[in-house]
Design a protein around this motif. Sequence first.
Motif, mmCIF file in Angstrom:
data_model
loop_
_atom_site.group_PDB
_atom_site.id
_atom_site.type_symbol
_atom_site.label_atom_id
_atom_site.label_comp_id
_atom_site.label_asym_id
_atom_site.label_seq_id
_atom_site.Cartn_x
_atom_site.Cartn_y
_atom_site.Cartn_z
ATOM 1 N N SER A 26 22.135 39.618 28.214
ATOM 2 C CA SER A 26 23.454 39.458 27.576
ATOM 3 C C SER A 26 24.446 38.805 28.517
ATOM 4 N N VAL A 27 24.441 39.246 29.771
ATOM 5 C CA VAL A 27 25.349 38.657 30.771
ATOM 6 C C VAL A 27 25.005 37.192 30.992
ATOM 7 N N LEU A 28 23.701 36.877 31.054
ATOM 8 C CA LEU A 28 23.281 35.485 31.260
ATOM 9 C C LEU A 28 23.728 34.603 30.107
ATOM 10 N N ILE A 29 23.556 35.089 28.856
ATOM 11 C CA ILE A 29 23.989 34.318 27.686
ATOM 12 C C ILE A 29 25.501 34.126 27.703
ATOM 13 N N PHE A 30 26.242 35.182 28.055
ATOM 14 C CA PHE A 30 27.701 35.088 28.107
ATOM 15 C C PHE A 30 28.147 34.067 29.146
ATOM 16 N N VAL A 31 27.517 34.080 30.312
ATOM 17 C CA VAL A 31 27.882 33.143 31.385
ATOM 18 C C VAL A 31 27.580 31.711 30.961
ATOM 19 N N LEU A 32 26.420 31.492 30.328
ATOM 20 C CA LEU A 32 26.064 30.151 29.880
ATOM 21 C C LEU A 32 27.039 29.632 28.830
ATOM 22 N N GLN A 33 27.531 30.527 27.970
ATOM 23 C CA GLN A 33 28.501 30.117 26.957
ATOM 24 C C GLN A 33 29.822 29.678 27.583
ATOM 25 N N GLN A 34 30.126 30.219 28.734
ATOM 26 C CA GLN A 34 31.372 29.854 29.404
ATOM 27 C C GLN A 34 31.246 28.543 30.182
ATOM 28 N N ILE A 35 29.998 28.136 30.448
ATOM 29 C CA ILE A 35 29.780 26.911 31.234
ATOM 30 C C ILE A 35 29.350 25.810 30.265
ATOM 31 N N ASP A 36 30.316 25.178 29.602
ATOM 32 C CA ASP A 36 30.022 24.196 28.564
ATOM 33 C C ASP A 36 29.303 22.973 29.105
ATOM 34 N N PHE A 37 29.654 22.562 30.320
ATOM 35 C CA PHE A 37 29.080 21.327 30.843
ATOM 36 C C PHE A 37 27.587 21.477 31.157
ATOM 37 N N ILE A 38 27.097 22.733 31.195
ATOM 38 C CA ILE A 38 25.659 22.961 31.357
ATOM 39 C C ILE A 38 24.998 23.223 30.006
ATOM 40 N N LEU A 39 25.646 24.047 29.185
ATOM 41 C CA LEU A 39 25.045 24.465 27.914
ATOM 42 C C LEU A 39 25.015 23.341 26.892
ATOM 43 N N ASN A 40 26.103 22.569 26.756
ATOM 44 C CA ASN A 40 26.169 21.524 25.735
ATOM 45 C C ASN A 40 25.106 20.439 25.910
ATOM 46 N N PRO A 41 24.920 19.892 27.135
ATOM 47 C CA PRO A 41 23.826 18.913 27.288
ATOM 48 C C PRO A 41 22.458 19.514 26.993
ATOM 49 N N LEU A 42 22.273 20.796 27.372
ATOM 50 C CA LEU A 42 20.994 21.453 27.109
ATOM 51 C C LEU A 42 20.736 21.572 25.613
ATOM 52 N N VAL A 43 21.755 21.976 24.864
ATOM 53 C CA VAL A 43 21.634 22.084 23.408
ATOM 54 C C VAL A 43 21.387 20.701 22.793
ATOM 55 N N GLY A 44 22.076 19.681 23.318
ATOM 56 C CA GLY A 44 21.874 18.324 22.817
ATOM 57 C C GLY A 44 20.455 17.831 23.030
ATOM 58 N N ILE A 45 19.895 18.120 24.187
ATOM 59 C CA ILE A 45 18.513 17.703 24.479
ATOM 60 C C ILE A 45 17.540 18.415 23.552
ATOM 61 N N LEU A 46 17.719 19.735 23.388
ATOM 62 C CA LEU A 46 16.830 20.505 22.518
ATOM 63 C C LEU A 46 16.937 20.041 21.068
ATOM 64 N N THR A 47 18.161 19.706 20.624
ATOM 65 C CA THR A 47 18.351 19.230 19.251
ATOM 66 C C THR A 47 17.665 17.888 19.038
ATOM 67 N N ALA A 48 17.778 16.997 20.036
ATOM 68 C CA ALA A 48 17.147 15.678 19.922
ATOM 69 C C ALA A 48 15.628 15.777 19.894
ATOM 70 N N LEU A 49 15.073 16.734 20.637
ATOM 71 C CA LEU A 49 13.617 16.870 20.714
ATOM 72 C C LEU A 49 13.040 17.680 19.564
ATOM 73 N N PHE A 50 13.870 18.495 18.921
ATOM 74 C CA PHE A 50 13.364 19.448 17.932
ATOM 75 C C PHE A 50 12.657 18.756 16.773
ATOM 76 N N MET A 51 13.332 17.789 16.121
ATOM 77 C CA MET A 51 12.775 17.172 14.918
ATOM 78 C C MET A 51 11.514 16.359 15.202
ATOM 79 N N PRO A 52 11.495 15.491 16.240
ATOM 80 C CA PRO A 52 10.229 14.785 16.524
ATOM 81 C C PRO A 52 9.075 15.730 16.833
#
Length: 373
Positions: A26-52
């Motif tokens: 829970s603490v790790l998820i909370f910390v990642l949510q506060q660090i947008d510059f790390i989480l947002n690119p990660l989510v973008g990469i996963l979203t781009a790879l998901f459909m292919p």
Amino acid sequence: MKEEKTVIDWKKSKLMFWTIWLLAVSVLIFVLQQIDFILNPLVGILTALFMPLLIAGFLYYLLNPVVKLLERIKVKRVFGIAIVMILLLGLMLLTVLLGMPMLIDQATNLVSGIPVFISELETYSLSLAEEPWMQQVDIQAALNNLELWLRDISSQFLSGFVASVGGAIQMFTEIAFISITVPVILFYMLYDGEKFLPFAVNLTPVKFKENVKEMIIQTDATISSYISGKGMASFLVGLLLFILYSIVRMPSAFLLSVFAAITNFIPYVGPFIGAGPAVIVGLIESPGRAVLAAVFVLIVQQLDSNLFTPLLVGKSLSIHPLTVILVLLASANIAGLIGMFIGVPLFAIIKTIAIYTIRMVKQHNLAKMPIEK
């Protein structure tokens, strides 16, 4: 002494162990949510790879049995993959050249028939208003409200269409990206897919190797039997509906059959989703045509439930119907239509992994227990 014993018990407590782990996650998820510059690119990469990856994985389980069949008749795997890929690309090209114009034509006819349906509905409503028992109902006001609602919907559609030009360009770019990456990913999945099992087993500790091997084999068999079996069952559903719709000259028969075949992948509720457009299109022609469409879907669905799916899919998922409905509701809420398609198979995978994980933990705990003399 009592205090020391209490401390030792807490250290051995499973409740304390899992509580600490949950708090840490829970603490790790909370910390990642506060660090947008790390989480947002990660989510973008996963979203781009998901459909292919999703499309390539679906095609892998659909085509891998064909590649294995070619191997049994002494065709080298790389040549078998090449044959299957060429046939797949040829089928896709044939579908685009022959099927897409038919789909577009039937979709256009379907949309153009909506004003006629509304006009007929208005005429029927006015004739119904002349009946003595309908004199107490203000039909004209209801029709005016319906017309205003349709105009509002039309204006929203047009404004949304104008605003979505940029989105259409982005969608075209994504489709082009998927069209290029999916064949490449699929080729390497078919070529190196057999190497995953020994690779994963080698990474596993010795005491868990056998369980991990069984878990991967069972998960692979579950996905393979479901996708290949359900794919063939859905094809038969679409083919039968197309034949029945064509016999009674149902408008947009091919379009309605393709839609029903696709939605048939959704357990339990899929056939009802597929039947909706057929009943509406039949209602545009006549109430009898709508009843015929509903009867056809009911007949084909009974064949699918009692013959096609049990014969081709079997009990590969082994999930209670109530659990399937709950999973569908949850997955639809999380990921929409895509969630409805992948929710149940994903739950089956998680269930298989959980069963084997619990079995490994139990075996590990039994191995640690002292042997009584």
